[in-house]
Design a protein around this motif. Structure first.
Motif, PDB file in Angstrom:
ATOM      1  N   PHE A  88      17.965 -71.816 -41.859  1.00  0.00           N
ATOM      2  CA  PHE A  88      18.160 -73.261 -41.998  1.00  0.00           C
ATOM      3  C   PHE A  88      16.974 -74.017 -41.403  1.00  0.00           C
ATOM      4  O   PHE A  88      16.479 -74.982 -41.987  1.00  0.00           O
ATOM      5  CB  PHE A  88      19.471 -73.689 -41.323  1.00  0.00           C
ATOM      6  CG  PHE A  88      19.969 -75.021 -41.788  1.00  0.00           C
ATOM      7  CD1 PHE A  88      20.983 -75.113 -42.728  1.00  0.00           C
ATOM      8  CD2 PHE A  88      19.429 -76.191 -41.277  1.00  0.00           C
ATOM      9  CE1 PHE A  88      21.441 -76.354 -43.163  1.00  0.00           C
ATOM     10  CE2 PHE A  88      19.880 -77.438 -41.702  1.00  0.00           C
ATOM     11  CZ  PHE A  88      20.888 -77.515 -42.649  1.00  0.00           C
ATOM     12  N   LEU A  89      16.508 -73.567 -40.218  1.00  0.00           N
ATOM     13  CA  LEU A  89      15.360 -74.221 -39.588  1.00  0.00           C
ATOM     14  C   LEU A  89      14.111 -74.082 -40.455  1.00  0.00           C
ATOM     15  O   LEU A  89      13.308 -75.011 -40.552  1.00  0.00           O
ATOM     16  CB  LEU A  89      15.100 -73.633 -38.195  1.00  0.00           C
ATOM     17  CG  LEU A  89      16.050 -74.099 -37.098  1.00  0.00           C
ATOM     18  CD1 LEU A  89      15.868 -73.258 -35.840  1.00  0.00           C
ATOM     19  CD2 LEU A  89      15.858 -75.584 -36.787  1.00  0.00           C
ATOM     20  N   GLU A  90      13.970 -72.931 -41.083  1.00  0.00           N
ATOM     21  CA  GLU A  90      12.811 -72.723 -41.962  1.00  0.00           C
ATOM     22  C   GLU A  90      12.919 -73.610 -43.203  1.00  0.00           C
ATOM     23  O   GLU A  90      11.961 -74.292 -43.581  1.00  0.00           O
ATOM     24  CB  GLU A  90      12.703 -71.253 -42.369  1.00  0.00           C
ATOM     25  CG  GLU A  90      11.444 -70.972 -43.174  1.00  0.00           C
ATOM     26  CD  GLU A  90      11.289 -69.512 -43.558  1.00  0.00           C
ATOM     27  OE1 GLU A  90      10.147 -69.093 -43.758  1.00  0.00           O
ATOM     28  OE2 GLU A  90      12.312 -68.793 -43.659  1.00  0.00           O
ATOM     29  N   GLU A  91      14.086 -73.643 -43.820  1.00  0.00           N
ATOM     30  CA  GLU A  91      14.284 -74.448 -45.032  1.00  0.00           C
ATOM     31  C   GLU A  91      14.150 -75.939 -44.757  1.00  0.00           C
ATOM     32  O   GLU A  91      13.684 -76.692 -45.605  1.00  0.00           O
ATOM     33  CB  GLU A  91      15.648 -74.142 -45.653  1.00  0.00           C
ATOM     34  CG  GLU A  91      15.700 -72.774 -46.305  1.00  0.00           C
ATOM     35  CD  GLU A  91      17.102 -72.356 -46.724  1.00  0.00           C
ATOM     36  OE1 GLU A  91      18.064 -73.131 -46.525  1.00  0.00           O
ATOM     37  OE2 GLU A  91      17.241 -71.233 -47.242  1.00  0.00           O
ATOM     38  N   SER A  92      14.563 -76.375 -43.565  1.00  0.00           N
ATOM     39  CA  SER A  92      14.474 -77.804 -43.241  1.00  0.00           C
ATOM     40  C   SER A  92      13.086 -78.175 -42.718  1.00  0.00           C
ATOM     41  O   SER A  92      12.810 -79.344 -42.488  1.00  0.00           O
ATOM     42  CB  SER A  92      15.565 -78.207 -42.243  1.00  0.00           C
ATOM     43  OG  SER A  92      15.445 -77.491 -41.032  1.00  0.00           O
ATOM     44  N   GLY A  93      12.209 -77.175 -42.531  1.00  0.00           N
ATOM     45  CA  GLY A  93      10.819 -77.463 -42.202  1.00  0.00           C
ATOM     46  C   GLY A  93      10.445 -77.378 -40.735  1.00  0.00           C
ATOM     47  O   GLY A  93       9.286 -77.542 -40.387  1.00  0.00           O
ATOM     48  N   TRP A  94      11.410 -77.146 -39.851  1.00  0.00           N
ATOM     49  CA  TRP A  94      11.116 -77.144 -38.414  1.00  0.00           C
ATOM     50  C   TRP A  94      10.329 -75.926 -37.962  1.00  0.00           C
ATOM     51  O   TRP A  94       9.561 -75.993 -37.011  1.00  0.00           O
ATOM     52  CB  TRP A  94      12.410 -77.227 -37.604  1.00  0.00           C
ATOM     53  CG  TRP A  94      13.021 -78.590 -37.609  1.00  0.00           C
ATOM     54  CD1 TRP A  94      14.123 -78.984 -38.302  1.00  0.00           C
ATOM     55  CD2 TRP A  94      12.569 -79.752 -36.920  1.00  0.00           C
ATOM     56  NE1 TRP A  94      14.381 -80.315 -38.081  1.00  0.00           N
ATOM     57  CE2 TRP A  94      13.443 -80.807 -37.234  1.00  0.00           C
ATOM     58  CE3 TRP A  94      11.489 -79.994 -36.062  1.00  0.00           C
ATOM     59  CZ2 TRP A  94      13.278 -82.096 -36.717  1.00  0.00           C
ATOM     60  CZ3 TRP A  94      11.335 -81.279 -35.545  1.00  0.00           C
ATOM     61  CH2 TRP A  94      12.220 -82.312 -35.871  1.00  0.00           C
ATOM     62  N   ILE A  95      10.556 -74.779 -38.600  1.00  0.00           N
ATOM     63  CA  ILE A  95       9.839 -73.565 -38.212  1.00  0.00           C
ATOM     64  C   ILE A  95       9.263 -72.882 -39.438  1.00  0.00           C
ATOM     65  O   ILE A  95       9.649 -73.199 -40.575  1.00  0.00           O
ATOM     66  CB  ILE A  95      10.745 -72.555 -37.447  1.00  0.00           C
ATOM     67  CG1 ILE A  95      11.814 -71.958 -38.360  1.00  0.00           C
ATOM     68  CG2 ILE A  95      11.343 -73.175 -36.194  1.00  0.00           C
ATOM     69  CD1 ILE A  95      12.574 -70.780 -37.742  1.00  0.00           C
ATOM     70  N   LYS A  96       8.351 -71.978 -39.179  1.00  0.00           N
ATOM     71  CA  LYS A  96       7.846 -71.090 -40.223  1.00  0.00           C
ATOM     72  C   LYS A  96       8.087 -69.671 -39.739  1.00  0.00           C
ATOM     73  O   LYS A  96       8.098 -69.408 -38.543  1.00  0.00           O
ATOM     74  CB  LYS A  96       6.360 -71.338 -40.458  1.00  0.00           C
ATOM     75  CG  LYS A  96       6.104 -72.712 -41.067  1.00  0.00           C
ATOM     76  CD  LYS A  96       4.677 -72.884 -41.461  1.00  0.00           C
ATOM     77  CE  LYS A  96       4.504 -74.254 -42.105  1.00  0.00           C
ATOM     78  NZ  LYS A  96       3.196 -74.426 -42.690  1.00  0.00           N
ATOM     79  N   ILE A  97       8.326 -68.792 -40.677  1.00  0.00           N
ATOM     80  CA  ILE A  97       8.555 -67.379 -40.370  1.00  0.00           C
ATOM     81  C   ILE A  97       7.411 -66.597 -40.994  1.00  0.00           C
ATOM     82  O   ILE A  97       7.053 -66.831 -42.148  1.00  0.00           O
ATOM     83  CB  ILE A  97       9.893 -66.881 -40.965  1.00  0.00           C
ATOM     84  CG1 ILE A  97      11.081 -67.714 -40.475  1.00  0.00           C
ATOM     85  CG2 ILE A  97      10.088 -65.392 -40.690  1.00  0.00           C
ATOM     86  CD1 ILE A  97      11.588 -67.394 -39.095  1.00  0.00           C
ATOM     87  N   TYR A  98       6.821 -65.708 -40.225  1.00  0.00           N
ATOM     88  CA  TYR A  98       5.805 -64.837 -40.815  1.00  0.00           C
ATOM     89  C   TYR A  98       6.093 -63.388 -40.477  1.00  0.00           C
ATOM     90  O   TYR A  98       6.701 -63.089 -39.461  1.00  0.00           O
ATOM     91  CB  TYR A  98       4.390 -65.246 -40.385  1.00  0.00           C
ATOM     92  CG  TYR A  98       4.057 -65.016 -38.925  1.00  0.00           C
ATOM     93  CD1 TYR A  98       3.440 -63.842 -38.505  1.00  0.00           C
ATOM     94  CD2 TYR A  98       4.348 -65.988 -37.978  1.00  0.00           C
ATOM     95  CE1 TYR A  98       3.132 -63.638 -37.172  1.00  0.00           C
ATOM     96  CE2 TYR A  98       4.045 -65.795 -36.639  1.00  0.00           C
ATOM     97  CZ  TYR A  98       3.431 -64.620 -36.237  1.00  0.00           C
ATOM     98  OH  TYR A  98       3.141 -64.415 -34.922  1.00  0.00           O
ATOM     99  N   GLN A  99       5.665 -62.540 -41.376  1.00  0.00           N
ATOM    100  CA  GLN A  99       5.886 -61.101 -41.252  1.00  0.00           C
ATOM    101  C   GLN A  99       4.650 -60.489 -40.617  1.00  0.00           C
ATOM    102  O   GLN A  99       3.536 -60.728 -41.055  1.00  0.00           O
ATOM    103  CB  GLN A  99       6.101 -60.519 -42.655  1.00  0.00           C
ATOM    104  CG  GLN A  99       6.621 -59.109 -42.683  1.00  0.00           C
ATOM    105  CD  GLN A  99       8.137 -59.038 -42.544  1.00  0.00           C
ATOM    106  OE1 GLN A  99       8.841 -59.948 -42.929  1.00  0.00           O
ATOM    107  NE2 GLN A  99       8.616 -57.950 -41.981  1.00  0.00           N
ATOM    108  N   ALA A 100       4.862 -59.713 -39.539  1.00  0.00           N
ATOM    109  CA  ALA A 100       3.758 -58.979 -38.901  1.00  0.00           C
ATOM    110  C   ALA A 100       4.217 -57.531 -38.786  1.00  0.00           C
ATOM    111  O   ALA A 100       5.007 -57.196 -37.910  1.00  0.00           O
ATOM    112  CB  ALA A 100       3.438 -59.566 -37.542  1.00  0.00           C
TER     113      ALA A 100
END
Length: 109
Positions: free
Chosen positions: A48-60
């Motif tokens: 939800f935070l990612e979809e609403s723009g507050w966070i980004k998720i990245y794969q490492a």
């Protein structure tokens, strides 16, 4: 803007943002912080935070990391500043409401 408000409407999501304020964390580190809710629930909040723009998720590698999206915070600040700057002039006459000075003086003549 609606999405940003929805993103911070939940206390768990605000807590996740507070955790990420210091540094990006992987999903497991975020999960470890929450004993009272399931990993699946934390995952939904992160999504939800990612979809609403507050966070980004990245794969490492095999890990997924969450980090704050500064653009969202600046957008929120810009919206808020529109109200705070508007009322700045009348801080010494603070009546608990923002009143445009000219309108205030007209109403008391």
């Amino acid at each position: 803007m609606d999405e940003l408000f929805k993103g911070v409407a939940d206390p768990v999501r605000r807590e996740i943002l507070a955790l990420l304020r210091l540094q990006p964390l992987n999903v497991n580190q975020i999960n470890e912080h929450f004993n009272e809710i399931s990993r699946q629930a934390v995952s939904k909040h992160l999504q939800f935070l990612e979809e609403s723009g507050w966070i980004k998720i990245y794969q490492a590698g095999r890990e997924r990391y969450g980090y704050l999206n500064k653009a969202a915070f600046y957008a929120f600040k810009e919206w808020l500043d529109g109200y705070l700057q508007w009322g700045e002039r009348s801080l010494e006459n603070d009546h608990g409401v923002f009143v445009e000075e000219a309108a205030y003086k007209q109403g008391h003549h």
